[in-house]
Enzyme design. Structure first.
Site, PDB file in Angstrom:
ATOM      1  N   GLU A  34      46.827 -25.439  86.414  1.00  8.06           N
ATOM      2  CA  GLU A  34      45.920 -24.467  87.034  1.00  8.06           C
ATOM      3  C   GLU A  34      45.515 -23.441  85.986  1.00  8.06           C
ATOM      4  O   GLU A  34      46.295 -23.117  85.079  1.00  8.06           O
ATOM      5  CB  GLU A  34      46.635 -23.768  88.205  1.00  8.06           C
ATOM      6  CG  GLU A  34      45.771 -22.691  88.863  1.00  8.06           C
ATOM      7  CD  GLU A  34      46.312 -22.170  90.195  1.00  8.06           C
ATOM      8  OE1 GLU A  34      47.400 -22.610  90.609  1.00  8.06           O
ATOM      9  OE2 GLU A  34      45.621 -21.325  90.799  1.00  8.06           O
ATOM     10  N   ASN A  79      45.083 -21.653  93.855  1.00  6.27           N
ATOM     11  CA  ASN A  79      44.308 -20.537  94.382  1.00  6.27           C
ATOM     12  C   ASN A  79      43.091 -20.237  93.508  1.00  6.27           C
ATOM     13  O   ASN A  79      42.058 -19.759  94.000  1.00  6.27           O
ATOM     14  CB  ASN A  79      45.194 -19.293  94.469  1.00  6.27           C
ATOM     15  CG  ASN A  79      46.349 -19.472  95.442  1.00  6.27           C
ATOM     16  OD1 ASN A  79      46.334 -20.358  96.288  1.00  6.27           O
ATOM     17  ND2 ASN A  79      47.368 -18.632  95.322  1.00  6.27           N
ATOM     18  N   ASN A 179      41.767 -25.814  98.443  1.00  4.79           N
ATOM     19  CA  ASN A 179      43.195 -25.573  98.229  1.00  4.79           C
ATOM     20  C   ASN A 179      43.734 -24.599  99.259  1.00  4.79           C
ATOM     21  O   ASN A 179      43.136 -23.526  99.468  1.00  4.79           O
ATOM     22  CB  ASN A 179      43.413 -24.971  96.829  1.00  4.79           C
ATOM     23  CG  ASN A 179      44.868 -24.623  96.573  1.00  4.79           C
ATOM     24  OD1 ASN A 179      45.710 -25.509  96.434  1.00  4.79           O
ATOM     25  ND2 ASN A 179      45.182 -23.330  96.544  1.00  4.79           N
ATOM     26  N   GLU A 180      44.826 -24.957  99.908  1.00  2.28           N
ATOM     27  CA  GLU A 180      45.568 -24.051 100.810  1.00  2.28           C
ATOM     28  C   GLU A 180      44.646 -23.194 101.663  1.00  2.28           C
ATOM     29  O   GLU A 180      44.796 -21.965 101.723  1.00  2.28           O
ATOM     30  CB  GLU A 180      46.536 -23.168  99.999  1.00  2.28           C
ATOM     31  CG  GLU A 180      47.635 -23.960  99.349  1.00  2.28           C
ATOM     32  CD  GLU A 180      48.758 -23.124  98.757  1.00  2.28           C
ATOM     33  OE1 GLU A 180      48.607 -21.894  98.621  1.00  2.28           O
ATOM     34  OE2 GLU A 180      49.804 -23.717  98.416  1.00  2.28           O
ATOM     35  N   TYR A 251      57.529 -24.889  98.100  1.00  2.16           N
ATOM     36  CA  TYR A 251      58.308 -24.295  97.012  1.00  2.16           C
ATOM     37  C   TYR A 251      59.640 -23.831  97.596  1.00  2.16           C
ATOM     38  O   TYR A 251      59.682 -23.293  98.705  1.00  2.16           O
ATOM     39  CB  TYR A 251      57.562 -23.105  96.403  1.00  2.16           C
ATOM     40  CG  TYR A 251      56.285 -23.506  95.699  1.00  2.16           C
ATOM     41  CD1 TYR A 251      56.324 -24.030  94.411  1.00  2.16           C
ATOM     42  CD2 TYR A 251      55.041 -23.381  96.320  1.00  2.16           C
ATOM     43  CE1 TYR A 251      55.160 -24.408  93.749  1.00  2.16           C
ATOM     44  CE2 TYR A 251      53.873 -23.763  95.672  1.00  2.16           C
ATOM     45  CZ  TYR A 251      53.938 -24.271  94.387  1.00  2.16           C
ATOM     46  OH  TYR A 251      52.789 -24.649  93.731  1.00  2.16           O
ATOM     47  N   GLU A 299      51.687 -30.052  95.611  1.00  3.19           N
ATOM     48  CA  GLU A 299      52.377 -28.916  94.965  1.00  3.19           C
ATOM     49  C   GLU A 299      53.811 -28.915  95.457  1.00  3.19           C
ATOM     50  O   GLU A 299      54.047 -28.778  96.671  1.00  3.19           O
ATOM     51  CB  GLU A 299      51.719 -27.573  95.294  1.00  3.19           C
ATOM     52  CG  GLU A 299      50.415 -27.352  94.576  1.00  3.19           C
ATOM     53  CD  GLU A 299      49.852 -25.946  94.771  1.00  3.19           C
ATOM     54  OE1 GLU A 299      50.635 -24.986  94.918  1.00  3.19           O
ATOM     55  OE2 GLU A 299      48.614 -25.822  94.790  1.00  3.19           O
ATOM     56  N   GLN A 356      54.198 -26.260  88.197  1.00  2.00           N
ATOM     57  CA  GLN A 356      53.075 -26.759  87.429  1.00  2.00           C
ATOM     58  C   GLN A 356      53.606 -27.385  86.153  1.00  2.00           C
ATOM     59  O   GLN A 356      54.819 -27.521  86.012  1.00  2.00           O
ATOM     60  CB  GLN A 356      52.104 -25.626  87.165  1.00  2.00           C
ATOM     61  CG  GLN A 356      51.565 -25.029  88.480  1.00  2.00           C
ATOM     62  CD  GLN A 356      50.393 -24.062  88.319  1.00  2.00           C
ATOM     63  OE1 GLN A 356      49.909 -23.808  87.232  1.00  2.00           O
ATOM     64  NE2 GLN A 356      49.940 -23.498  89.436  1.00  2.00           N
TER      65      GLN A 356
HETATM   66  O1  AHR Z   1      51.293 -23.057  92.031  1.00  4.08           O
HETATM   67  C1  AHR Z   1      51.080 -21.684  92.246  1.00  4.08           C
HETATM   68  C2  AHR Z   1      50.246 -21.399  93.470  1.00  4.08           C
HETATM   69  O2  AHR Z   1      50.975 -21.783  94.596  1.00  4.08           O
HETATM   70  C3  AHR Z   1      48.948 -22.185  93.617  1.00  4.08           C
HETATM   71  O3  AHR Z   1      47.881 -21.566  92.967  1.00  4.08           O
HETATM   72  C4  AHR Z   1      48.727 -22.178  95.084  1.00  4.08           C
HETATM   73  O4  AHR Z   1      48.015 -23.308  95.529  1.00  4.08           O
HETATM   74  C5  AHR Z   1      50.120 -22.077  95.680  1.00  4.08           C
HETATM   75  O5  AHR Z   1      50.210 -21.079  96.621  1.00  4.08           O
END
Ligand code: AHR
Length: 485
Positions: A34, A79, A179-180, A251, A299, A356
């Site tokens: 990203e 994002n 995205n999201e 995450y 992700e 990432q």
């Molecule tokens: O990977 C970091 C961020 O986490 C990304 O930009 C977003 O898609 C997610 O919230």
């Protein structure tokens, strides 16, 4: 303090060549770059670095990416994509604007754009997965980008690409529809109905440009989102016939010293995947469709989000140090366990992106102008990608349950197994989530003569392994004969 050695917890893992989940899609072992922090600038790209190639990309970082073995790379966000004007990143570099990126309050110089990134991915042998901006932009800009990348010539955008020095189409086959978009933090955040309608129309237009592309629609940005489930249902009702995959993001981190819950992250991810499959299949039944939607876990990682101050508190800067988490051994165990979960769902999860790749919550770190190095998490990722091949076996685990505060009772041992019928190689990945050692009996009657490489000897189709507390293990096995039919 001294005392009697801890009594091991006892578990069994049973594998059988007949009981498998099908071929593992190599795209399960993807990654993510990203425009965030130092992932691109001073991460993969640093033209003034002594190890930079003629395109400005660091060869020392490229070597580590190859060693890691990832197969695919998602780009440019995250994002970031929800405010990105892709046209800023093409053409002569000196003419490109410096923009304020709203997602991370960062100055984006646009030195690296679509052509530079796709050139890097091609030279690295990585499958590109591009996201389009459905936050501040829409149908036309997305269709234009597909035209720029995938049409050979004779149209305004394809001729622009050729004029920019890229006569061959980039042939990008895999695209994310935003995205999201469920997240209130997302620039241009939408309700499920708004996003579903926009995603369906955008998908249709993108396919009108190139009917061969595959599309990923945004699922929830986490299992704990208040709209989880309802979001997937509504979005898929709008888009079921025009998309191939629905995304999942997750995450994990340790909260308040609760290591036991953290070590159960693989079980939490398992539940998340199971729930998304159930939701997608309920829409399939309601719409009376035959085709199943597959999953793109695009992700996933350990991320100490509690340490992130929030984008609104960031000073505006270029290539700032953001999200540069330093990982421990326990983080590596959890990452190994998350990969076990992905392999165990290889029948439905086709794509996975470690988020990432470099510097930003990443297994590879760099010093600007200096060295590049591996974090602890690098090792289970590289080993899993190197060893997991062929089909994903069903690894049936019988283990005591551990009570956790965040994820309920979870098995103390997790396992995934792969079998490559062409070489006869079997690989068994194991995690001991418990605080005491584990004694695991592996039952493998269906594989005649199966024995572990450099491991204990098998007796009557069983091999006993000992696992250290809170550990990740990969074991390689060979068959002396073809598995029994
Ligand atoms: O990977 C970091 C961020 O986490 C990304 O930009 C977003 O898609 C997610 O919230």
């Amino acid at each position: 303090m001294t005392g009697a050695p801890a009594e091991p917890l006892r578990a069994t893992v049973t594998i059988d060549p007949e009981n498998h989940r099908g071929e593992i899609d190599r795209r399960l072992f993807g990654s993510f770059v990203e425009h965030l922090g130092r992932c691109v600038y001073t991460g993969i790209f640093e033209p003034d670095h002594p190890a930079a190639d003629e395109h400005g990309f660091r060869t020392d970082v490229a070597d580590l990416v190859r060693e890691l073995g990832v197969t695919l790379v998602r780009y440019p966000g995250g994002n970031f994509v929800s405010g990105y004007r892709w046209e800023d990143g093409i053409g002569p570099v000196e003419d490109r604007p410096r923009r304020l990126d709203l997602a991370w309050r960062t100055i984006e110089p646009n030195t690296v754009g679509t052509d530079e990134f796709l050139g890097w991915a091609r030279r690295m042998g990585l499958i590109p997965m591009l996201a389009v901006n459905l936050g501040t932009r829409g149908i036309q800009e997305a269709a234009d980008l597909v035209e720029y990348c995938n049409i050979r010539d004779g149209t305004a955008w394809s001729d622009r690409r050729r004029a920019n020095g890229h006569p061959e189409p980039h042939a990008v086959g895999l695209w994310c529809l935003g995205n999201e978009m469920d997240g209130p933090w997302q620039t241009g955040h939408k309700s499920a109905a708004e996003y579903g309608a926009l995603a369906a129309n955008t998908a249709q237009a993108m396919r009108q440009v190139d009917p061969a592309i595959e599309l990923v629609v945004c699922g929830s940005s986490g299992r704990t989102m208040p709209t989880f489930g309802a979001w997937e249902s509504t979005v898929l009702e709008h888009t079921y016939d025009v998309v191939d995959y629905i995304s999942l993001h997750a995450y994990y981190e340790e909260h308040d010293g609760d290591r036991r819950s953290f070590l159960a992250s693989g079980a939490a991810m398992d539940g998340f995947i199971t729930d998304v499959i159930a939701t997608a299949d309920a829409v399939r039944a309601r719409l009376n469709r035959r085709r199943h939607i597959r999953l793109s876990f695009d992700e996933w990682n350990v991320w100490y989000m509690q340490r992130f101050p929030g984008a609104e508190r960031l000073d505006v800067a270029e290539a700032p140090r953001l999200l540069e988490d330093v990982y421990s051994d326990i983080d590596a165990v959890v990452v190994g366990d998350l990969l076990i979960t992905l392999i165990n769902h290889c029948d439905r999860v086709a794509i996975g992106c470690l988020a990432q790749l470099v510097n930003v919550i990443a297994p590879i770190m760099t010093h600007p102008g200096g060295t590049a190095w591996r974090q602890t998490t690098f090792h289970p990722i590289a080993e899993t990608i190197r060893l997991a091949a062929g089909v994903g076996l069903v690894a049936t685990v019988r283990a005591p349950e551990l009570a956790t505060a965040r994820h309920g009772d979870v098995p103390a041992v997790s396992a995934a197994a792969t079998h490559d019928p062409s070489s006869g190689a079997v690989v068994l990945f194991l995690v001991n989530r418990g605080e005491q050692p584990a004694e695991v009996t592996v039952r493998h009657h269906g594989f005649p003569g199966l024995s572990m490489v450099d491991g204990p000897v098998a007796a009557e189709g069983r091999t006993v392994l000992r696992l250290a507390p809170e550990s990740w293990t990969a074991t390689r096995w060979t068959c002396s004969a073809a598995p029994r039919p």
